[in-house]
Design a protein around this motif. Structure first.
Motif, mmCIF file in Angstrom:
data_model
loop_
_atom_site.group_PDB
_atom_site.id
_atom_site.type_symbol
_atom_site.label_atom_id
_atom_site.label_comp_id
_atom_site.label_asym_id
_atom_site.label_seq_id
_atom_site.Cartn_x
_atom_site.Cartn_y
_atom_site.Cartn_z
ATOM 1 N N LEU A 30 35.493 35.750 39.275
ATOM 2 C CA LEU A 30 36.867 35.887 39.955
ATOM 3 C C LEU A 30 38.001 35.862 38.636
ATOM 4 C CD1 LEU A 30 36.917 34.054 43.253
ATOM 5 C CD2 LEU A 30 36.531 36.521 42.929
ATOM 6 N N LEU A 31 37.727 34.734 37.907
ATOM 7 C CA LEU A 31 38.610 34.780 36.626
ATOM 8 C C LEU A 31 38.124 35.930 35.693
ATOM 9 C CD1 LEU A 31 38.554 30.700 36.223
ATOM 10 C CD2 LEU A 31 40.374 32.079 36.952
ATOM 11 N N GLN A 32 37.237 36.221 35.375
ATOM 12 C CA GLN A 32 36.936 37.136 34.386
ATOM 13 C C GLN A 32 37.706 38.691 35.083
ATOM 14 O OE1 GLN A 32 32.500 37.422 34.250
ATOM 15 N NE2 GLN A 32 32.466 35.795 32.734
ATOM 16 N N GLY A 33 37.444 38.930 36.515
ATOM 17 C CA GLY A 33 38.082 40.137 36.926
ATOM 18 C C GLY A 33 39.580 40.111 37.086
ATOM 19 N N ARG A 34 40.138 38.686 36.811
ATOM 20 C CA ARG A 34 41.481 38.774 36.861
ATOM 21 C C ARG A 34 42.000 39.017 35.530
ATOM 22 N NH1 ARG A 34 45.001 35.009 35.145
ATOM 23 N NH2 ARG A 34 47.289 34.940 36.203
ATOM 24 N N ARG A 35 41.207 38.628 34.695
ATOM 25 C CA ARG A 35 41.334 38.870 33.098
ATOM 26 C C ARG A 35 41.402 40.350 32.684
ATOM 27 N NH1 ARG A 35 44.586 38.068 29.909
ATOM 28 N NH2 ARG A 35 44.677 35.959 30.422
ATOM 29 N N ARG A 36 40.403 40.987 33.422
ATOM 30 C CA ARG A 36 40.257 42.231 33.026
ATOM 31 C C ARG A 36 41.471 42.988 33.814
ATOM 32 N NH1 ARG A 36 34.383 41.161 33.856
ATOM 33 N NH2 ARG A 36 34.856 41.498 36.372
ATOM 34 N N LEU A 37 41.925 42.892 34.868
ATOM 35 C CA LEU A 37 43.088 43.464 35.429
ATOM 36 C C LEU A 37 44.194 43.219 34.595
ATOM 37 C CD1 LEU A 37 42.829 42.988 39.166
ATOM 38 C CD2 LEU A 37 42.297 45.106 37.857
ATOM 39 N N LEU A 38 44.365 42.076 34.100
ATOM 40 C CA LEU A 38 45.689 41.965 33.214
ATOM 41 C C LEU A 38 45.418 42.500 31.855
ATOM 42 C CD1 LEU A 38 46.200 37.995 33.763
ATOM 43 C CD2 LEU A 38 47.714 39.981 34.644
ATOM 44 N N ASP A 39 44.178 42.434 31.332
ATOM 45 C CA ASP A 39 44.284 43.384 30.307
ATOM 46 C C ASP A 39 44.062 44.814 30.019
ATOM 47 O OD1 ASP A 39 43.504 41.030 28.827
ATOM 48 O OD2 ASP A 39 41.331 41.361 28.973
ATOM 49 N N THR A 40 44.186 45.365 31.479
ATOM 50 C CA THR A 40 44.529 46.805 31.372
ATOM 51 C C THR A 40 45.959 47.111 31.210
ATOM 52 O OG1 THR A 40 45.120 46.780 33.731
ATOM 53 C CG2 THR A 40 42.716 46.986 33.234
ATOM 54 N N GLY A 41 46.993 46.069 31.289
ATOM 55 C CA GLY A 41 48.317 46.608 30.892
ATOM 56 C C GLY A 41 49.017 47.022 32.339
ATOM 57 N N LEU A 42 48.173 47.294 33.196
ATOM 58 C CA LEU A 42 48.844 48.044 34.473
ATOM 59 C C LEU A 42 49.668 46.966 35.334
ATOM 60 C CD1 LEU A 42 45.981 50.368 35.579
ATOM 61 C CD2 LEU A 42 48.082 50.989 34.453
ATOM 62 N N PHE A 43 49.175 45.664 35.172
ATOM 63 C CA PHE A 43 49.932 44.764 35.941
ATOM 64 C C PHE A 43 50.348 43.402 35.506
ATOM 65 C CE2 PHE A 43 45.952 46.473 37.836
ATOM 66 C CZ PHE A 43 46.329 47.149 38.777
ATOM 67 N N ARG A 44 51.354 42.849 35.583
ATOM 68 C CA ARG A 44 52.099 41.755 35.109
ATOM 69 C C ARG A 44 51.619 40.283 35.769
ATOM 70 N NH1 ARG A 44 58.225 42.295 35.630
ATOM 71 N NH2 ARG A 44 57.452 43.327 37.587
ATOM 72 N N ARG A 45 51.137 40.538 36.951
ATOM 73 C CA ARG A 45 50.596 39.414 37.709
ATOM 74 C C ARG A 45 49.274 39.722 38.705
ATOM 75 N NH1 ARG A 45 54.475 35.732 41.546
ATOM 76 N NH2 ARG A 45 52.836 34.439 42.393
#
Length: 70
Positions: A30-45
């Protein structure tokens, strides 16, 4: 072929979280998935919550509902 913005966001989220129904998930995943989403730059939170799903299953496994809020 083009897709709607909502479909595109859902695609990004499902790629970041390759979870399978009725399969175990580790907190690290779950933490890796969260990091992948943040790394896209599409989401601030990105908030991830889990809760025990109602069940009559044995205590060996705990069915869990995972929610991702972006």
């Amino acid at each position: 072929m083009t897709c709607s913005p909502v479909a595109a966001v859902l695609h990004v989220i499902t790629r970041a979280f390759p979870l399978m129904v009725n399969q175990p998930v580790r907190s690290e995943e779950l933490l890796q998935g969260r990091r992948r989403l943040l790394d896209t730059g599409l989401f601030r939170r990105v908030d991830i919550t889990t809760e025990a799903a109602p069940t009559t299953a044995p205590a060996v496994t705990i069915p869990t509902v995972v929610r991702v809020r972006v």
